[in-house]
Design an enzyme around this catalytic site. Structure first.
Site, PDB file in Angstrom:
ATOM      1  N   GLY A  55       0.886  -1.198   0.027  1.00 17.42           N
ATOM      2  CA  GLY A  55      -0.058  -0.121   0.064  1.00 17.42           C
ATOM      3  C   GLY A  55       0.800   1.291  -0.012  1.00 17.42           C
ATOM      4  O   GLY A  55       1.998   1.224   0.475  1.00 17.42           O
ATOM      5  N   GLN A  85       2.923  10.098   1.046  1.00 16.33           N
ATOM      6  CA  GLN A  85       4.084   9.400   1.154  1.00 16.33           C
ATOM      7  C   GLN A  85       5.180   9.871   0.112  1.00 16.33           C
ATOM      8  O   GLN A  85       6.338   9.469   0.366  1.00 16.33           O
ATOM      9  CB  GLN A  85       4.082   8.010   1.251  1.00 16.33           C
ATOM     10  CG  GLN A  85       3.355   7.350   2.693  1.00 16.33           C
ATOM     11  CD  GLN A  85       3.377   5.693   2.543  1.00 16.33           C
ATOM     12  OE1 GLN A  85       2.282   5.411   2.038  1.00 16.33           O
ATOM     13  NE2 GLN A  85       4.319   5.215   3.254  1.00 16.33           N
ATOM     14  N   HIS A 126      -2.744   7.734   6.614  1.00 15.41           N
ATOM     15  CA  HIS A 126      -1.687   8.658   6.034  1.00 15.41           C
ATOM     16  C   HIS A 126      -2.485   9.727   5.444  1.00 15.41           C
ATOM     17  O   HIS A 126      -1.821  10.990   5.609  1.00 15.41           O
ATOM     18  CB  HIS A 126      -0.869   7.979   4.785  1.00 15.41           C
ATOM     19  CG  HIS A 126       0.206   6.931   5.205  1.00 15.41           C
ATOM     20  ND1 HIS A 126       1.034   7.440   5.908  1.00 15.41           N
ATOM     21  CD2 HIS A 126       0.274   5.777   5.176  1.00 15.41           C
ATOM     22  CE1 HIS A 126       2.013   6.588   6.111  1.00 15.41           C
ATOM     23  NE2 HIS A 126       1.607   5.445   5.690  1.00 15.41           N
ATOM     24  N   HIS A 133      -4.808   1.812   7.302  1.00  9.61           N
ATOM     25  CA  HIS A 133      -3.410   2.032   7.641  1.00  9.61           C
ATOM     26  C   HIS A 133      -3.211   3.249   6.394  1.00  9.61           C
ATOM     27  O   HIS A 133      -2.486   4.232   6.753  1.00  9.61           O
ATOM     28  CB  HIS A 133      -2.277   0.990   7.267  1.00  9.61           C
ATOM     29  CG  HIS A 133      -0.841   1.454   7.215  1.00  9.61           C
ATOM     30  ND1 HIS A 133       0.040   1.063   8.028  1.00  9.61           N
ATOM     31  CD2 HIS A 133      -0.105   2.059   6.435  1.00  9.61           C
ATOM     32  CE1 HIS A 133       1.158   1.578   8.025  1.00  9.61           C
ATOM     33  NE2 HIS A 133       1.109   2.210   7.057  1.00  9.61           N
ATOM     34  N   GLU A 134      -3.515   2.983   5.152  1.00  5.61           N
ATOM     35  CA  GLU A 134      -3.386   3.762   4.027  1.00  5.61           C
ATOM     36  C   GLU A 134      -4.313   5.170   4.244  1.00  5.61           C
ATOM     37  O   GLU A 134      -3.763   6.379   4.105  1.00  5.61           O
ATOM     38  CB  GLU A 134      -3.549   3.388   2.665  1.00  5.61           C
ATOM     39  CG  GLU A 134      -2.686   2.148   2.408  1.00  5.61           C
ATOM     40  CD  GLU A 134      -1.178   2.523   2.587  1.00  5.61           C
ATOM     41  OE1 GLU A 134      -0.698   3.830   2.494  1.00  5.61           O
ATOM     42  OE2 GLU A 134      -0.455   1.325   2.779  1.00  5.61           O
ATOM     43  N   CYS A 142       5.531   0.039   7.390  1.00  7.08           N
ATOM     44  CA  CYS A 142       5.099   1.050   6.331  1.00  7.08           C
ATOM     45  C   CYS A 142       6.528   1.647   5.675  1.00  7.08           C
ATOM     46  O   CYS A 142       7.581   1.606   6.296  1.00  7.08           O
ATOM     47  CB  CYS A 142       5.055   2.322   7.378  1.00  7.08           C
ATOM     48  SG  CYS A 142       4.521   3.776   6.577  1.00  7.08           S
ATOM     49  N   LEU A 143       6.261   1.922   4.283  1.00  2.00           N
ATOM     50  CA  LEU A 143       7.302   2.261   3.438  1.00  2.00           C
ATOM     51  C   LEU A 143       8.261   3.543   3.789  1.00  2.00           C
ATOM     52  O   LEU A 143       9.092   3.586   3.571  1.00  2.00           O
ATOM     53  CB  LEU A 143       6.861   2.488   2.144  1.00  2.00           C
ATOM     54  CG  LEU A 143       6.457   0.965   1.546  1.00  2.00           C
ATOM     55  CD1 LEU A 143       5.834   1.097  -0.099  1.00  2.00           C
ATOM     56  CD2 LEU A 143       7.410  -0.059   1.527  1.00  2.00           C
TER      57      LEU A 143
HETATM   58 ZN   LIG Z   1       2.309   3.496   5.703  1.00  2.00          ZN
END
Ligand SMILES: [Zn+2]
Length: 175
Positions: free
Chosen positions: A46, A51, A141, A137-138, A95-96
């Protein structure tokens, strides 16, 4: 399509509430494609527009990660959770924007999400399992919330210190 650099925590853009997308034009469709490519390249399941430093309400996901499973890319503009189950699910999240860090987070096990796809068509779907965890989660963000915000302050501070160090090392490497 192109791969965009992913911001690493801490960064003020990761703590900002993103703006709704009022017009899904060609630039927005291109952005969704770039985000999917960036996510697959990372690799991740995701990615949210903030991000990559773009403060619009757009997320991409693909949680079909069983070996040999066909890809199921999903791009959601202005995603909204309209229902959540009382049932909770604990999942170890990463998380990226917070590399090599995982922690257990408790969230509703099932959610109903409404969104608009890149063609401009509205959708509503009930998500469960990894898809439910990922979409929450997304969407977090888009509201400036990271999964480490659910952890105890001490643990969060420890992770933040480690990420600052990682960023220093990375900027030294590229200097
Ligand atoms: Zn994340």
């Amino acid at each position: 399509m192109s791969i965009r650099p992913i911001l690493i925590h801490p960064d003020p853009r990761l703590k900002t509430v993103a703006d709704p997308v009022s017009d899904i034009d060609e630039a927005m469709q291109k952005l969704a494609e770039d985000m999917l490519e960036t996510m697959y390249d990372a690799p991740g399941i995701g990615l949210a527009a903030p991000q990559i430093g773009i403060l619009h309400r757009l997320i991409v996901m693909d949680c079909a990660k069983d070996e040999g499973a066909p890809p199921r890319p999903l791009a959601m503009f202005n995603p909204q959770i309209v229902w959540e189950s009382d049932d909770r699910n604990i999942h170890e999240e990463g998380c990226l924007s917070i590399p090599e860090t995982w922690a257990e987070v408790t969230r509703p096990a099932e959610v109903v999400v409404q969104w608009t796809d890149p063609a401009g068509d509205p959708h509503e779907d009930r998500l469960s399992g990894l898809w439910a965890t990922c979409v929450q989660h997304e969407i977090d963000h888009l509201n400036g919330t990271l999964f480490i915000d659910y952890l105890k302050p001490l643990k969060r501070q420890l992770i933040t210190r480690r990420m600052k160090k990682l960023k220093r090392e990375r900027s030294r490497d590229t200097a």
